[in-house]
Design a protein around this motif. Structure first.
Motif, short mmCIF file in Angstrom:
data_model
loop_
_atom_site.label_atom_id
_atom_site.label_comp_id
_atom_site.label_asym_id
_atom_site.label_seq_id
_atom_site.Cartn_x
_atom_site.Cartn_y
_atom_site.Cartn_z
N SER A 37 0.82 -1.21 0.00
CA SER A 37 0.00 0.00 0.00
C SER A 37 0.85 1.27 0.00
CB SER A 37 -0.95 0.00 1.20
OG SER A 37 -0.23 -0.10 2.41
N ARG A 38 2.01 1.23 0.66
CA ARG A 38 2.87 2.42 0.69
C ARG A 38 3.45 2.70 -0.70
NH1 ARG A 38 7.41 2.50 3.64
NH2 ARG A 38 7.22 4.74 4.07
N LEU A 39 3.88 1.66 -1.38
CA LEU A 39 4.39 1.83 -2.73
C LEU A 39 3.30 2.34 -3.65
CD1 LEU A 39 6.53 1.52 -4.94
CD2 LEU A 39 5.84 -0.89 -5.16
N ARG A 40 2.09 1.81 -3.49
CA ARG A 40 1.00 2.25 -4.35
C ARG A 40 0.69 3.73 -4.13
NH1 ARG A 40 -2.71 0.69 -7.77
NH2 ARG A 40 -4.78 1.62 -7.76
N ARG A 41 0.73 4.20 -2.89
CA ARG A 41 0.49 5.63 -2.63
C ARG A 41 1.52 6.49 -3.34
NH1 ARG A 41 -0.69 3.86 2.69
NH2 ARG A 41 1.40 4.41 3.41
N ARG A 42 2.77 6.05 -3.30
CA ARG A 42 3.82 6.83 -3.94
C ARG A 42 3.67 6.84 -5.46
NH1 ARG A 42 6.98 3.92 -0.20
NH2 ARG A 42 8.13 2.79 -1.84
N LEU A 43 3.32 5.69 -6.02
CA LEU A 43 3.14 5.62 -7.47
C LEU A 43 1.95 6.47 -7.92
CD1 LEU A 43 3.79 1.84 -8.19
CD2 LEU A 43 5.30 3.76 -8.67
N LEU A 44 0.87 6.45 -7.13
CA LEU A 44 -0.29 7.27 -7.46
C LEU A 44 0.07 8.75 -7.49
CD1 LEU A 44 -3.07 5.47 -5.40
CD2 LEU A 44 -3.10 5.83 -7.87
N ALA A 45 0.83 9.20 -6.48
CA ALA A 45 1.21 10.60 -6.41
C ALA A 45 2.16 10.97 -7.55
CB ALA A 45 1.87 10.89 -5.06
N ARG A 46 3.14 10.12 -7.80
CA ARG A 46 4.08 10.38 -8.90
C ARG A 46 3.37 10.45 -10.24
NH1 ARG A 46 7.45 5.52 -11.20
NH2 ARG A 46 5.37 5.23 -12.12
N ASN A 47 2.48 9.46 -10.50
CA ASN A 47 1.79 9.42 -11.78
C ASN A 47 0.84 10.60 -11.96
OD1 ASN A 47 3.16 7.13 -12.45
ND2 ASN A 47 1.46 5.73 -12.08
N ALA A 48 0.21 11.04 -10.88
CA ALA A 48 -0.65 12.21 -10.97
C ALA A 48 0.14 13.43 -11.41
CB ALA A 48 -1.33 12.46 -9.63
N ALA A 49 1.36 13.56 -10.88
CA ALA A 49 2.21 14.68 -11.28
C ALA A 49 2.62 14.55 -12.74
CB ALA A 49 3.44 14.75 -10.38
N TRP A 50 3.07 13.36 -13.14
CA TRP A 50 3.49 13.18 -14.53
C TRP A 50 2.35 13.42 -15.51
CZ3 TRP A 50 6.80 8.05 -14.24
CH2 TRP A 50 8.07 8.36 -13.74
N ILE A 51 1.18 12.89 -15.19
CA ILE A 51 0.03 13.06 -16.09
C ILE A 51 -0.36 14.53 -16.20
CG2 ILE A 51 -2.44 12.55 -16.36
CD1 ILE A 51 -1.78 9.77 -15.07
N SER A 52 -0.24 15.26 -15.10
CA SER A 52 -0.54 16.69 -15.14
C SER A 52 0.44 17.41 -16.07
CB SER A 52 -0.48 17.29 -13.74
OG SER A 52 -1.51 16.76 -12.92
N TRP A 96 7.67 13.15 1.14
CA TRP A 96 8.33 13.59 2.38
C TRP A 96 7.76 12.83 3.58
CZ3 TRP A 96 12.49 16.58 3.25
CH2 TRP A 96 12.72 16.99 4.57
N ARG A 97 6.42 12.68 3.61
CA ARG A 97 5.79 11.95 4.71
C ARG A 97 6.19 10.48 4.69
NH1 ARG A 97 1.27 14.87 2.89
NH2 ARG A 97 0.34 12.99 1.99
N GLU A 98 6.37 9.93 3.51
CA GLU A 98 6.71 8.51 3.38
C GLU A 98 8.19 8.26 3.66
OE1 GLU A 98 4.76 5.75 2.33
OE2 GLU A 98 2.96 6.96 2.55
N GLY A 99 8.98 9.31 3.75
CA GLY A 99 10.41 9.16 4.02
C GLY A 99 11.23 8.73 2.82
N THR A 100 10.71 8.95 1.61
CA THR A 100 11.43 8.54 0.40
C THR A 100 11.70 9.73 -0.52
OG1 THR A 100 9.38 8.06 -0.82
CG2 THR A 100 10.35 6.27 0.49
N PHE A 101 11.67 10.94 0.05
CA PHE A 101 11.74 12.14 -0.78
C PHE A 101 13.05 12.19 -1.59
CE2 PHE A 101 12.76 16.55 -1.69
CZ PHE A 101 11.55 17.05 -2.16
N ALA A 102 14.18 11.95 -0.93
CA ALA A 102 15.47 12.10 -1.60
C ALA A 102 15.57 11.22 -2.84
CB ALA A 102 16.60 11.78 -0.62
#
Length: 309
Positions: A220-235, A256-262
């Protein structure tokens, strides 16, 4: 237009196929395939196997030899469906994931609806979750779409559920299917934008039913990150700069919240040249439809919060 789910017109077997996407979920996909093969419509069933390393392919070949398997060279995510659709010879193609299956009679109903409604390119089905048959919350929003029907067979939409929909096969191919770079997570948004920009209609159909028993093999954590990334790319690919900047900001905040920002933010922004080279902003009419839907959903959320208090 309703039909007998147990005795539908079997001539639809030559009009519609089902594509099932899977990766390393042998038991789940076998359950799904068994249910699809038992459908009275008897559609051709094609599995898009995303380079599974378990016994998925061997099990299907040994136990269900009537199922056609398209073995992708690697895990292509949603784009694995594109490989399977290349083998489809029917007018219409239904999609489901390895933990989802179509209810008897729904595919025959879809054929009848699409035959009678040339303006509809995609039908998004009602999804019932688990043994409790709870209506998927996305379907609740779709059912309440504020868009005018324009003589369509159901409420018009600005999106659909990738694992619970029926396409006109030629439309799926014309739009190019799913973008491989998005992998999985909101991948249908880009297709929906391109469909609407081309003048096609996406319709919610309450009379089409897909059952979803979510697999436990989920991150679920990976899916949240992919959803956010893809929303940005699609925009960046299809929406005005203000929308692209907003979506990118939301993605940054989640990473940032997920701790994977860098790691993930660098990767996300590294794809910006790719997105800008393919940027094609959708027409104002499509953007107006999205704003209308978003505003209606915000109003519904406010009503729900008041009722809860």
């Amino acid at each position: 237009m309703r039909i007998d789910a147990h005795h539908p017109d079997r001539s639809v077997a030559h009009r519609i196929s089902v594509v099932v996407l899977t990766h390393n979920r042998a038991q789940e996909v076998m359950r799904t395939l068994s249910r699809l093969l038992a459908l009275p419509e008897q559609p051709q069933v094609i599995v898009a196997d995303n380079a599974s390393s378990d016994d998925t392919v061997g099990l299907i070949k040994a136990i269900l030899p009537d199922v056609r398997i398209v073995q992708c060279p690697s895990n292509l995510g949603a784009a694995g469906r594109n490989q399977a659709v290349a083998c489809v010879s029917t007018d219409y193609v239904a999609f489901c994931d390895d933990d989802m299956w179509w209810e008897a009679g729904s595919l025959a109903q879809a054929v009848r609806v699409l035959d009678a409604s040339p303006g509809a390119a995609v039908l998004s089905a009602r999804v019932l979750v688990g043994e409790s048959l709870e209506l998927d919350e996305t379907c609740v929003r779709m059912r309440n779409s504020p868009l005018e029907s324009r003589d369509l067979p159901g409420p018009p939409l600005t999106g659909y559920i990738a694992g619970a929909c029926v396409f006109r096969t030629d439309v799926f191919r014309a739009v190019g299917g799913y973008e491989p770079r998005l992998f999985l997570g909101g991948e249908e948004e880009l297709v929906a934008l391109d469909l609407l920009a081309s003048g096609h209609a996406i319709v919610y159909m309450d009379s089409l039913v897909v059952h979803h028993h979510p697999s436990r093999a989920r991150d679920s954590r990976l899916r949240r990150r992919l959803l956010a990334r893809n929303a940005a790319w699609i925009s960046w690919l299809r929406l005005p700069l203000q929308d692209a900047c907003s979506a990118t900001g939301r993605a940054f905040a989640l990473l940032w919240r997920e701790g994977t920002f860098a790691r993930d933010a660098f990767m996300m922004m590294g794809a910006l040249p790719w997105a800008l080279a393919r940027r094609r902003v959708v027409p104002p009419s499509v953007r107006a439809m999205r704003r209308h839907v978003d505003a209606a959903e915000q109003r519904q959320k406010k009503v729900a919060r008041r009722a809860a208090n």
